[in-house]
Design a protein around this motif. Structure first.
Motif, PDB file in Angstrom:
ATOM      1  N   UNK A  28      11.959 -11.343 -12.129  1.00 62.32           N
ATOM      2  CA  UNK A  28      11.170 -10.782 -13.050  1.00 62.32           C
ATOM      3  C   UNK A  28      10.895  -9.317 -13.092  1.00 62.32           C
ATOM      4  N   UNK A  29      11.089  -8.588 -11.835  1.00 63.27           N
ATOM      5  CA  UNK A  29      11.342  -7.291 -11.635  1.00 63.27           C
ATOM      6  C   UNK A  29      12.605  -6.738 -11.010  1.00 63.27           C
ATOM      7  N   UNK A  30      12.928  -5.577 -11.235  1.00 66.65           N
ATOM      8  CA  UNK A  30      14.214  -5.119 -10.660  1.00 66.65           C
ATOM      9  C   UNK A  30      13.669  -4.631  -9.402  1.00 66.65           C
ATOM     10  N   UNK A  31      14.718  -4.388  -8.525  1.00 63.97           N
ATOM     11  CA  UNK A  31      14.491  -3.870  -7.023  1.00 63.97           C
ATOM     12  C   UNK A  31      14.032  -2.441  -7.258  1.00 63.97           C
ATOM     13  N   UNK A  32      14.377  -1.528  -8.052  1.00 58.25           N
ATOM     14  CA  UNK A  32      13.829  -0.423  -8.265  1.00 58.25           C
ATOM     15  C   UNK A  32      12.255  -0.340  -8.526  1.00 58.25           C
ATOM     16  N   UNK A  33      12.261  -1.075  -9.630  1.00 56.76           N
ATOM     17  CA  UNK A  33      10.664  -1.416  -9.859  1.00 56.76           C
ATOM     18  C   UNK A  33       9.827  -1.813  -8.767  1.00 56.76           C
ATOM     19  N   UNK A  34      10.459  -2.861  -7.962  1.00 56.67           N
ATOM     20  CA  UNK A  34       9.553  -3.321  -6.883  1.00 56.67           C
ATOM     21  C   UNK A  34       9.288  -2.132  -5.895  1.00 56.67           C
ATOM     22  N   UNK A  35      10.345  -1.586  -5.611  1.00 54.85           N
ATOM     23  CA  UNK A  35      10.416  -0.505  -4.671  1.00 54.85           C
ATOM     24  C   UNK A  35       9.235   0.591  -4.899  1.00 54.85           C
ATOM     25  N   UNK A  36       9.382   0.984  -6.194  1.00 57.52           N
ATOM     26  CA  UNK A  36       8.384   1.951  -6.474  1.00 57.52           C
ATOM     27  C   UNK A  36       6.962   1.655  -6.585  1.00 57.52           C
ATOM     28  N   UNK A  37       6.739   0.250  -7.021  1.00 55.87           N
ATOM     29  CA  UNK A  37       5.465  -0.134  -7.032  1.00 55.87           C
ATOM     30  C   UNK A  37       4.859  -0.429  -5.283  1.00 55.87           C
ATOM     31  N   UNK A  38       6.032  -0.862  -4.611  1.00 53.25           N
ATOM     32  CA  UNK A  38       5.498  -1.246  -3.189  1.00 53.25           C
ATOM     33  C   UNK A  38       5.341   0.333  -2.493  1.00 53.25           C
ATOM     34  N   UNK A  39       5.846   1.452  -2.932  1.00 60.01           N
ATOM     35  CA  UNK A  39       5.488   2.650  -2.362  1.00 60.01           C
ATOM     36  C   UNK A  39       4.047   3.014  -2.620  1.00 60.01           C
ATOM     37  N   UNK A  40       3.653   2.945  -4.027  1.00 61.22           N
ATOM     38  CA  UNK A  40       2.395   3.130  -4.638  1.00 61.22           C
ATOM     39  C   UNK A  40       1.344   2.424  -3.644  1.00 61.22           C
ATOM     40  N   UNK A  41       1.528   1.059  -3.554  1.00 64.00           N
ATOM     41  CA  UNK A  41       0.584   0.238  -2.797  1.00 64.00           C
ATOM     42  C   UNK A  41       0.464   0.516  -1.312  1.00 64.00           C
ATOM     43  N   UNK A  42       1.524   0.891  -0.758  1.00 64.34           N
ATOM     44  CA  UNK A  42       1.506   1.335   0.550  1.00 64.34           C
ATOM     45  C   UNK A  42       0.531   2.623   0.729  1.00 64.34           C
ATOM     46  N   UNK A  43       0.871   3.594  -0.148  1.00 59.89           N
ATOM     47  CA  UNK A  43      -0.092   4.782  -0.290  1.00 59.89           C
ATOM     48  C   UNK A  43      -1.538   4.240  -0.280  1.00 59.89           C
ATOM     49  N   UNK A  44      -1.846   3.612  -1.482  1.00 63.16           N
ATOM     50  CA  UNK A  44      -3.341   3.013  -1.720  1.00 63.16           C
ATOM     51  C   UNK A  44      -3.824   2.232  -0.297  1.00 63.16           C
ATOM     52  N   UNK A  45      -3.020   1.530   0.407  1.00 64.11           N
ATOM     53  CA  UNK A  45      -3.476   0.935   1.495  1.00 64.11           C
ATOM     54  C   UNK A  45      -3.683   1.853   2.578  1.00 64.11           C
ATOM     55  N   UNK A  46      -2.841   2.827   2.523  1.00 63.33           N
ATOM     56  CA  UNK A  46      -3.023   3.875   3.795  1.00 63.33           C
ATOM     57  C   UNK A  46      -4.287   4.554   3.632  1.00 63.33           C
ATOM     58  N   UNK A  47      -4.628   4.848   2.538  1.00 62.98           N
ATOM     59  CA  UNK A  47      -5.775   5.613   2.026  1.00 62.98           C
ATOM     60  C   UNK A  47      -7.177   4.877   2.362  1.00 62.98           C
ATOM     61  N   UNK A  48      -6.842   3.406   1.828  1.00 59.74           N
ATOM     62  CA  UNK A  48      -8.044   2.607   1.978  1.00 59.74           C
ATOM     63  C   UNK A  48      -8.523   2.407   3.447  1.00 59.74           C
ATOM     64  N   UNK A  49      -7.478   2.216   4.186  1.00 58.47           N
ATOM     65  CA  UNK A  49      -7.619   2.232   5.732  1.00 58.47           C
ATOM     66  C   UNK A  49      -8.162   3.249   6.415  1.00 58.47           C
ATOM     67  N   UNK A  50      -7.750   4.352   6.151  1.00 56.60           N
ATOM     68  CA  UNK A  50      -8.414   5.492   6.574  1.00 56.60           C
ATOM     69  C   UNK A  50      -9.795   5.806   6.057  1.00 56.60           C
ATOM     70  N   UNK A  51     -10.156   5.500   5.075  1.00 54.70           N
ATOM     71  CA  UNK A  51     -11.469   5.775   4.479  1.00 54.70           C
ATOM     72  C   UNK A  51     -12.237   4.582   5.328  1.00 54.70           C
ATOM     73  N   UNK A  52     -11.801   3.295   5.585  1.00 57.17           N
ATOM     74  CA  UNK A  52     -12.490   2.435   6.378  1.00 57.17           C
ATOM     75  C   UNK A  52     -12.687   2.890   7.770  1.00 57.17           C
ATOM     76  N   UNK A  53     -11.539   3.458   8.347  1.00 64.12           N
ATOM     77  CA  UNK A  53     -11.897   3.768   9.901  1.00 64.12           C
ATOM     78  C   UNK A  53     -12.628   5.033   9.842  1.00 64.12           C
ATOM     79  N   UNK A  54     -12.926   5.899   8.995  1.00 63.31           N
ATOM     80  CA  UNK A  54     -13.744   7.168   8.903  1.00 63.31           C
ATOM     81  C   UNK A  54     -15.242   6.692   8.866  1.00 63.31           C
ATOM     82  N   UNK A  55     -15.327   5.623   7.974  1.00 59.07           N
ATOM     83  CA  UNK A  55     -16.898   5.137   7.842  1.00 59.07           C
ATOM     84  C   UNK A  55     -17.143   4.519   9.314  1.00 59.07           C
ATOM     85  N   UNK A  56     -16.327   3.684   9.628  1.00 60.83           N
ATOM     86  CA  UNK A  56     -16.555   3.204  11.132  1.00 60.83           C
ATOM     87  C   UNK A  56     -16.802   4.161  12.249  1.00 60.83           C
ATOM     88  N   UNK A  57     -16.078   5.250  11.878  1.00 59.52           N
ATOM     89  CA  UNK A  57     -15.910   6.407  13.282  1.00 59.52           C
ATOM     90  C   UNK A  57     -17.475   7.000  13.037  1.00 59.52           C
TER      91      UNK A  57
END
Length: 81
Positions: A28-57
């Motif tokens: 349903x999606x191309x490899x390029x589309x999947x890779x591009x969106x996964x990169x965006x998702x990974x960035x968003x996840x990195x930022x969420x985890x960082x914020x959560x770690x900051x809050x806990x610290x």
């Protein structure tokens, strides 16, 4: 954003990543589309985890966790765990 809201967002991002991989398998999606969106998702996840770690610290140090802030993507990407 509260811890529970951050965790909910993390869960939604992970769910989207799994759904995206299923859509790639189904053709349903191309490899390029999947890779591009996964990169965006990974960035968003990195930022969420960082914020959560900051809050806990901050909480662990007796500070107000609401003083934590989302950092720029370039600052949090590729952190070593």
């Amino acid at each position: 954003m509260r811890d529970d809201e951050i965790l909910t967002k993390i869960s939604a991002l992970v769910d989207e990543e799994h759904e995206l991989r299923n859509r790639l398998t189904a053709g349903e999606v191309t490899t390029d589309e999947e890779h591009a969106r996964v990169k965006e998702l990974e960035t968003a996840l990195d930022r969420c985890w960082d914020l959560l770690r900051q809050r806990r610290a901050r909480r662990g140090a007796g500070e107000d966790p609401d003083g934590a802030a989302v950092r720029p993507a370039g600052e949090v990407q590729n952190y070593r765990q």
